[in-house]
Motif scaffolding. Structure first.
Motif: not given
Length: 460
Positions: A385-399, A401-405
């Motif tokens: 599982v990918l835990v991804l910062s919402r402040f990484a540019g990749a977050a616009e594409q990798l919706k 993932a579990l997006l975190v602050n």
């Protein structure tokens, strides 16, 4: 066919796979019709003359590699001082870490002028020029001043901050005005394009011709998001290579009774490493079932250690890791394994594949390709599982993932727990969607789309 000329701070031999996916992708484009790759050699000449540098040229197959040396004074002001002491922190929203010494900008301009002067005689009238990253923002303006009328594109690999943060840079008007010497400005995300649009409208009085076209300073520039990707097939193939398999087998055997969480990045304050470690500590506090079970492997490879900010960050990380291990570790289990050295690229896919969770939680990042490499390396039958910062540019594409602050310690810990407990069916569904996304916009799509957009424009 027009020849491609790539200009970047550093030059890589595209024939060497260790150069990485970006170098290989650019090398493919350069090799197609013959090309030139130009930039700094990486050599620092002690006692050299500022604004001067010896040039070396060599062939790498069908690609010409031309590099220029820097003297110590130019390196200190252009690279350490302005590029990484001013632009890097400001573009990552860290005004508190920027050193606005007025002397640095002189070296930055001087080196860009020198590089343009060295490059100009090498250019042909129909060359297409592609300039990369924040070190070389003024390159097109310097070339135009010397009479260059070629198509010139620019790609910013790091984020572009909002107007008020940009405006904190002394002489920010000159810096952004330099971008209007390009025909095409490529940015990582739509958020970056929005920041550019707002800045040029508010600070430069630019006329917005359409959603991508802006006119100011007597020139029209096209600004668009081109999210960079990876070579998915190449990286997936590495997963099955000898080095990656050995890494996978050894880690699987050693951690057969554990669940691995993984972080891989350069040691940099933009990556949110202290915040990540605090979130992991909170996970162990709030969810004691992870004690003796969950292990975080954090790789933070050396980066710019000549700068005080980075040595301080290293000390902070080592202190946090020691504290967590001291408070929670057992004789047969240490919760954090911190590695401050480079891990060979061929071995990384095996490490990605064995991890249950990847923590990619930068405070700000232009894109972040580790997130995409992790996805490409997974076993579709049992993906992590990918835990991804919402402040990484990749977050616009990798919706999916579990997006975190990453600033929210409690919230990030909660998401890590969700990742560790996620059912197989949901993991498979999320991974399938994520894999589709990184395949649709891989590094070859990025390169082809950018160059086609630039090629279709009128030169100069």
């Amino acid at each position: 066919m027009s020849r491609l000329v790539v200009v970047s701070n550093r030059v890589a031999d595209p024939r060497k796979t260790a150069a990485g996916g970006l170098a290989v992708a650019l090398g493919d484009a350069l090799s197609t019709n013959g090309g030139l790759w130009f930039g700094w050699s990486g050599t620092i000449v002690e006692g050299g003359t500022p604004g001067e540098g010896d040039m070396q040229t060599q062939q790498a197959g069908n690609v010409t590699l031309s590099t220029v040396d820097l003297c110590r004074e130019d390196y200190d002001s252009y690279y350490l001082g302005y590029s990484n002491g001013v632009l890097w922190p400001v573009f990552h929203y860290r005004l508190d870490l920027a050193d606005f010494d007025a002397g640095f900008i002189g070296g930055y301009r001087r080196v860009n002028q020198m590089m343009a002067r060295k490059l100009m005689p090498l250019l042909r009238p129909d060359d297409i020029i592609w300039v990369h990253d924040y070190h070389l923002i003024p390159m097109a303006a310097e070339l135009r001043a010397m009479g260059c009328r070629n198509r010139i594109g620019f790609f910013l690999h790091i984020p572009l901050p909002p107007p008020l943060i940009l405006a904190a840079i002394p002489q920010h008007e000159w810096l952004i005005r330099s971008l209007f010497a390009y025909d095409l400005v490529g940015l990582q995300s739509q958020a970056d394009v929005d920041h550019f649009s707002r800045y040029v409208g508010q600070e430069a009085g630019a006329e917005t011709l359409d959603k991508h076209q802006f006119r100011a300073f007597g020139r029209t520039v096209h600004a668009q998001a081109f999210p960079i990707g990876i070579d998915v097939d190449e990286f997936a193939a590495l997963t099955h290579g000898k080095d990656a398999r050995e890494m996978f087998d050894s880690m699987k055997d050693e951690y057969s009774r554990r669940r691995l969480l993984l972080g891989v990045e350069r040691l940099d304050y933009s990556k949110g490493l202290p915040q990540r470690l605090r979130a992991f500590r909170h996970l162990l506090q709030q969810y004691p079932e992870n004690l003796g079970s969950a292990t975080l492997i954090q790789i933070a490879s050396p980066s710019r250690e000549a700068l005080d900010t980075y040595s301080g960050l290293r000390q902070e990380l080592e202190s946090l890791c020691g504290s967590i291990n001291g408070d929670y570790g057992e004789l047969d289990w240490m919760p954090v394994r911190y590695i401050h050295r480079n891990v060979a690229r061929k071995r990384l896919p095996g490490l990605y594949r064995v991890a249950s969770v990847a923590l990619v939680t930068p405070l700000r990042d232009g894109m972040n390709l580790v997130a995409k490499e992790f996805i490409a390396a997974q076993d579709p039958a049992d993906p992590g599982v990918l835990v991804l910062s919402r402040f990484a540019g990749a977050a616009e594409q990798l919706k999916e993932a579990l997006l975190v602050n990453p600033y929210d310690t409690h919230g990030t810990a909660e998401s890590i727990q969700v990742a560790l407990q996620m059912p197989l069916a949901e993991r498979q569904k999320r991974h399938q969607k994520l894999l589709e996304r990184i395949r649709q916009q891989d590094v070859h799509w990025w390169r082809k789309t950018f160059l086609q957009t630039l090629t279709d424009m009128a030169p100069g």
